[in-house]
Design a protein around this motif. Structure first.
Motif, PDB file in Angstrom:
ATOM      1  N   ARG A 196       2.038  11.673   1.697  1.00  0.00           N
ATOM      2  CA  ARG A 196       2.765  10.418   1.932  1.00  0.00           C
ATOM      3  C   ARG A 196       3.803  10.152   0.839  1.00  0.00           C
ATOM      4  N   MET A 197       3.539  10.638  -0.340  1.00  0.00           N
ATOM      5  CA  MET A 197       4.559  10.528  -1.393  1.00  0.00           C
ATOM      6  C   MET A 197       5.767  11.399  -1.051  1.00  0.00           C
ATOM      7  N   CYS A 198       5.524  12.540  -0.436  1.00  0.00           N
ATOM      8  CA  CYS A 198       6.625  13.426  -0.042  1.00  0.00           C
ATOM      9  C   CYS A 198       7.354  12.916   1.196  1.00  0.00           C
ATOM     10  N   ARG A 199       6.637  12.245   2.083  1.00  0.00           N
ATOM     11  CA  ARG A 199       7.219  11.802   3.360  1.00  0.00           C
ATOM     12  C   ARG A 199       7.098  10.282   3.476  1.00  0.00           C
ATOM     13  N   PRO A 200       7.772   9.520   2.616  1.00  0.00           N
ATOM     14  CA  PRO A 200       7.645   8.059   2.679  1.00  0.00           C
ATOM     15  C   PRO A 200       8.274   7.522   3.966  1.00  0.00           C
ATOM     16  N   GLY A 201       7.670   6.481   4.496  1.00  0.00           N
ATOM     17  CA  GLY A 201       8.200   5.860   5.697  1.00  0.00           C
ATOM     18  C   GLY A 201       7.786   6.524   6.989  1.00  0.00           C
ATOM     19  N   GLN A 202       7.102   7.634   6.889  1.00  0.00           N
ATOM     20  CA  GLN A 202       6.670   8.309   8.108  1.00  0.00           C
ATOM     21  C   GLN A 202       5.407   7.626   8.622  1.00  0.00           C
ATOM     22  N   PRO A 203       5.425   7.121   9.861  1.00  0.00           N
ATOM     23  CA  PRO A 203       4.269   6.355  10.350  1.00  0.00           C
ATOM     24  C   PRO A 203       3.032   7.237  10.475  1.00  0.00           C
ATOM     25  N   PRO A 204       1.845   6.656  10.273  1.00  0.00           N
ATOM     26  CA  PRO A 204       0.607   7.436  10.439  1.00  0.00           C
ATOM     27  C   PRO A 204       0.490   7.982  11.856  1.00  0.00           C
ATOM     28  N   GLY A 205      -0.007   9.191  11.951  1.00  0.00           N
ATOM     29  CA  GLY A 205      -0.166   9.810  13.263  1.00  0.00           C
ATOM     30  C   GLY A 205       1.047  10.554  13.752  1.00  0.00           C
ATOM     31  N   SER A 206       2.149  10.524  12.984  1.00  0.00           N
ATOM     32  CA  SER A 206       3.344  11.257  13.406  1.00  0.00           C
ATOM     33  C   SER A 206       3.155  12.748  13.164  1.00  0.00           C
ATOM     34  N   GLU A 207       4.068  13.537  13.727  1.00  0.00           N
ATOM     35  CA  GLU A 207       3.944  14.996  13.650  1.00  0.00           C
ATOM     36  C   GLU A 207       3.993  15.457  12.191  1.00  0.00           C
ATOM     37  N   SER A 208       3.053  16.302  11.814  1.00  0.00           N
ATOM     38  CA  SER A 208       2.992  16.795  10.438  1.00  0.00           C
ATOM     39  C   SER A 208       3.975  17.946  10.242  1.00  0.00           C
ATOM     40  N   VAL A 209       4.704  17.926   9.133  1.00  0.00           N
ATOM     41  CA  VAL A 209       5.612  19.036   8.828  1.00  0.00           C
ATOM     42  C   VAL A 209       4.874  20.154   8.093  1.00  0.00           C
ATOM     43  N   CYS A 210       3.636  19.896   7.698  1.00  0.00           N
ATOM     44  CA  CYS A 210       2.857  20.894   6.950  1.00  0.00           C
ATOM     45  C   CYS A 210       1.662  21.366   7.783  1.00  0.00           C
ATOM     46  N   PHE A 211       1.300  22.598   7.538  1.00  0.00           N
ATOM     47  CA  PHE A 211       0.037  23.146   8.023  1.00  0.00           C
ATOM     48  C   PHE A 211      -0.419  24.162   6.986  1.00  0.00           C
ATOM     49  N   GLU A 212      -1.646  24.611   7.091  1.00  0.00           N
ATOM     50  CA  GLU A 212      -2.114  25.569   6.082  1.00  0.00           C
ATOM     51  C   GLU A 212      -3.242  26.427   6.640  1.00  0.00           C
ATOM     52  N   VAL A 213      -3.158  27.724   6.357  1.00  0.00           N
ATOM     53  CA  VAL A 213      -4.232  28.669   6.664  1.00  0.00           C
ATOM     54  C   VAL A 213      -4.953  28.962   5.355  1.00  0.00           C
ATOM     55  N   LEU A 214      -6.220  28.578   5.289  1.00  0.00           N
ATOM     56  CA  LEU A 214      -7.016  28.736   4.072  1.00  0.00           C
ATOM     57  C   LEU A 214      -8.043  29.840   4.271  1.00  0.00           C
ATOM     58  N   GLY A 215      -8.387  30.497   3.175  1.00  0.00           N
ATOM     59  CA  GLY A 215      -9.440  31.511   3.192  1.00  0.00           C
ATOM     60  C   GLY A 215     -10.633  31.038   2.387  1.00  0.00           C
ATOM     61  N   PHE A 216     -11.741  30.738   3.049  1.00  0.00           N
ATOM     62  CA  PHE A 216     -12.970  30.304   2.372  1.00  0.00           C
ATOM     63  C   PHE A 216     -13.829  31.528   2.087  1.00  0.00           C
TER      64      PHE A 216
END
Length: 736
Positions: free
Chosen positions: A315-335
């Motif tokens: 939210r600090m990176c994307r101020p003003g973006q309403p909750p639930g809007s399309e995310s510009v980030c995703f991540e593939v993690l390895g556990f």
């Protein structure tokens, strides 16, 4: 093990680096590369060294862009990206890293955050080995060692660099006195009784996809890698502490051992698939469902620890973006997960840049599936960029011209104006939430269709489990963001967040009723409507008044007779009928209502009201309805003029031509010239002759049989459908 951030390596000579190339030639080449096909999804993969990523991009049909292109739909980087880069992204773009995810991907940060969470919820976080962070917790570790000596117990500890990777700098100790006090290290209790396979220790590489942090969405890939040690396992003692090929399962360590087995199949060698491992568990009478359930719970609880940090940073990176809007980030993690001899999973570490190297065929098969299914789940569309630009333009115009759906409340406004203003704000809030809910429903439908080998593990379908996770999430916000926890808690507890689409529509309807009351208008009834008041029934009533006052629509006696006939028809569903158009005979005509009314009933549920028992006389026309030519001409018209509008144009637009039985129509008939009566009769007969429903490729007799079947089926299902639409569903759902 996580790989260290790598310098970008440009493979092959670049055209711009060749001294022999003329400047205009390189310019020409760049122009050719920048030329994009209309409707093509673009991807910038300059930040990755893994060829499998490029192959999957090609398989998806994406077009790779030049390295310097920052406007691509997809940006893929091996290492973490700066928050400034995420802030500069447009809403249509996607990048494969979240800000703040380092809070669980660095060993020291993971240990620190897990320690805090264990203090708050010790019974829920029992899957992390006891850990000390040096130098801050050096004294606590030495005190713990003294307690062990007093109890005459001896334990083995594994020592790792705080920000290490690929197995570098890892060692095993049993005596903590020799550890340096000022080095940045992680010291963990060693799990001495692991689950063994063919005598070897192993760990699991589980792949996790996080598509959104606002709201949190987690998917688990139902395959992965089993990475085995290359020396038979013996519990640690003073003589084998240095045999890392026995105690460590890192591929980057064991691949250097001469006993490392490379095999092209998934059930042999030092690297195998989790798909094969689950089959192995099943063959040995282990509970595979519980195994996946425990893994899922471990993953979700770990990412709950990361969620406050990730959400705040995003939210600090994307101020003003309403909750639930399309995310510009995703991540593939390895556990990286270790199983003890009771098959309990233990979290070792998390990699935010898991290796996508494909040294073996099993690597290619598993990692290709991880990437391909992840990109399909993201649903990157060619229209995203166009929609984003149009939305930005509309927003700019709205700000420029001061257009706002809610007018500002002037000072000194009356109570009613203030109440109306609050209602308007409430309606706007409900409309925004309704749009979010509908968008979320569409997104979930896409995910369900394109999940592939992924499974959604958060939010779970189990309501009890969801409530448990939400409680943990509230504790995590309180623990890590105590200063901002109240605002996040209010947002989580917002009743609108849990409401479904129907509930929001009900609230909007109530707002409209309250608004009408404040305006002094009579509030319209919005409850479930009776059959006779539905729109289609009203239209038929108008037609009956227009054409006939003695027809079956207006006659109570014919209504009761038709109800009795309908009961008999239901008792004899397959009664044989003969439906013909015999225009040569002057005695009787048998008519069938056009199929357009049936189609309208299917497409518009409210039209069922016109076919309901309360207006049973207006149901689809039966083959038993007979019109006699010996009756008066107006009597014939009363049965024939209420058909489809396609042949109403042949009839005079006059109420006088509707009936002969009522007093009014009788007096009018006496005044009407006989020639006009004859003319109306001939026009009616013309309409009757012209009435015929044809099916392509069917004879008239076959067409009539098909129509009989349609009417039979409709009579059988009519009451059930009417009951469903007019009793079980409320008016809001009908409006949908």
């Amino acid at each position: 093990m996580p790989s260290l951030p790598q310098e970008r390596v440009i493979q092959g000579p670049s055209p711009l680096d060749l001294n022999t190339e003329l400047p205009y030639q390189s310019t020409m080449k760049r122009k050719v590369r920048k030329k994009k096909k209309k409707g093509t999804i673009t991807a910038n993969v300059a930040g990755t060294k893994f060829e499998i990523v490029r192959l999957v991009i090609d398989e998806m049909g994406f077009m790779k862009t030049p390295d310097e292109d920052e406007t691509s739909n997809l940006i893929w980087c091996d290492s973490a990206v700066q928050q400034e880069k995420i802030a500069e992204l447009q809403n249509y773009q996607r990048i494969n890293h979240f800000p703040g995810m380092g809070e669980i991907c660095r060993k020291d940060f993971l240990a620190r955050n897990m320690t805090k969470m264990i203090k708050s919820r010790p019974l829920d976080y029992t899957f992390v080995p006891r850990t000390w962070i040096f130098p801050a917790e050096y004294t606590q570790f030495q005190n713990y060692m003294k307690e062990l000596k007093k109890k005459r117990k001896q334990k083995t500890f594994i020592v790792k660099p705080a920000n290490g990777a690929m197995g570098h700098g890892i060692s095993l100790i049993r005596n903590g006195d020799k550890l340096p006090s000022q080095d940045h290290l992680i010291v963990q209790e060693y799990i001495e009784k692991p689950f063994l396979m063919e005598g070897y220790k192993f760990d699991l590489r589980i792949y996790i996809l996080v598509t959104s942090c606002d709201p949190l969405k987690i998917f688990l890939y139902h395959d992965g890698l089993v990475r085995m040690g290359t020396e038979k396992y013996i519990p640690p003692n003073e003589s084998n502490l240095t045999q890392l090929y026995m105690h460590l399962t890192n591929y980057s360590v064991n691949k250097h051992n001469e006993h490392f087995e490379r095999d092209e199949t998934e059930n042999k060698g030092s690297k195998r698939s989790i798909k094969w491992f689950t089959e192995f568990l099943q063959a040995n009478q282990h509970d595979v469902a519980k195994f996946w359930s425990d893994i899922s719970e471990l993953v979700v609880k770990t990412l709950i620890v990361a969620e406050p940090h990730v959400l705040h940073a995003y939210r600090m990176c994307r101020p003003g973006q309403p909750p639930g809007s399309e995310s510009v980030c995703f991540e593939v993690l390895g556990f990286d997960i270790l199983l003890d001899r009771k098959l309990k999973p233990w979290l070792l570490e998390i990699n935010r840049a898991p290796s996508f190297g494909t040294d073996q065929k099993i690597d290619y098969d598993v990692k290709r599936g991880v990437l391909l299914n992840a990109l399909k789940l993201l649903n990157i569309r060619t229209s995203d960029k166009r929609r984003n630009l149009a939305k930005q333009k509309a927003e700019a115009q709205r700000r420029l011209y001061g257009q706002n759906s809610i007018k500002r409340l002037l000072p000194g406004s009356s109570d009613s104006e203030q109440q109306r203003h609050q209602l308007e704000r409430r309606k706007e809030e409900l409309k925004e939430r309704l749009a979010q809910v509908r968008k979320q429903i569409l997104k979930e439908e896409h995910e369900n269709r394109h999940m592939g080998n992924y499974r959604r593990i958060y939010p779970p379908e189990d309501k009890t489990l969801l409530e448990k996770y939400e409680n943990l999430l509230a504790v995590a916000f309180q623990t890590f963001l105590s200063g901002r926890a109240a605002s996040f808690q209010r947002e989580m507890n917002n009743p609108l967040k849990r409401m479904k689409e129907e509930d929001i529509l009900d609230l909007l309807e109530q707002c409209e009723i309250d608004d009408e009351k404040l305006m002094g208008k009579t509030a319209k009834s919005r409850g479930p409507k009776p059959l006779s008041s539905m729109p289609e029934s009203t239209e038929i009533t108008k037609r009956q008044k227009y054409y006939s006052s003695d027809s079956s629509y207006g006659s109570s006696s014919s209504s009761s007779e038709s109800e009795e006939n309908e009961k008999e028809e239901y008792q004899n569903k397959k009664r044989e009928k003969q439906v013909t158009y015999n225009l040569k005979q002057s005695n009787h005509y048998r008519l069938i209502q056009p199929s357009s009314s049936i189609r309208r009933s299917v497409s518009c549920p409210r039209s069922i009201s016109s076919q309901s028992p309360s207006s049973a006389d207006s149901r689809p026309f039966s083959a038993q309805q007979v019109i006699s030519s010996s009756q008066s001409a107006s009597g014939s018209r009363s049965h024939s003029l209420n058909r489809a509008s396609s042949y109403m144009r042949h009839l005079p637009q006059s109420n006088d031509a509707s009936s002969t039985d009522s007093p009014m129509s009788e007096s009018l008939r006496q005044l009407r010239p006989k020639e006009q009566e004859d003319d109306l009769t001939s026009q009616t007969l013309f309409v009757l002759k012209d009435m015929k429903i044809r099916f392509p490729g069917k004879s008239d007799a076959e067409s009539l049989l098909l129509i009989e079947d349609i009417i039979d089926n409709w009579k059988y299902h009519k009451t059930k459908v009417a009951s469903y639409w007019l009793i079980k569903l409320d008016s809001v759902k009908q409006r949908k």
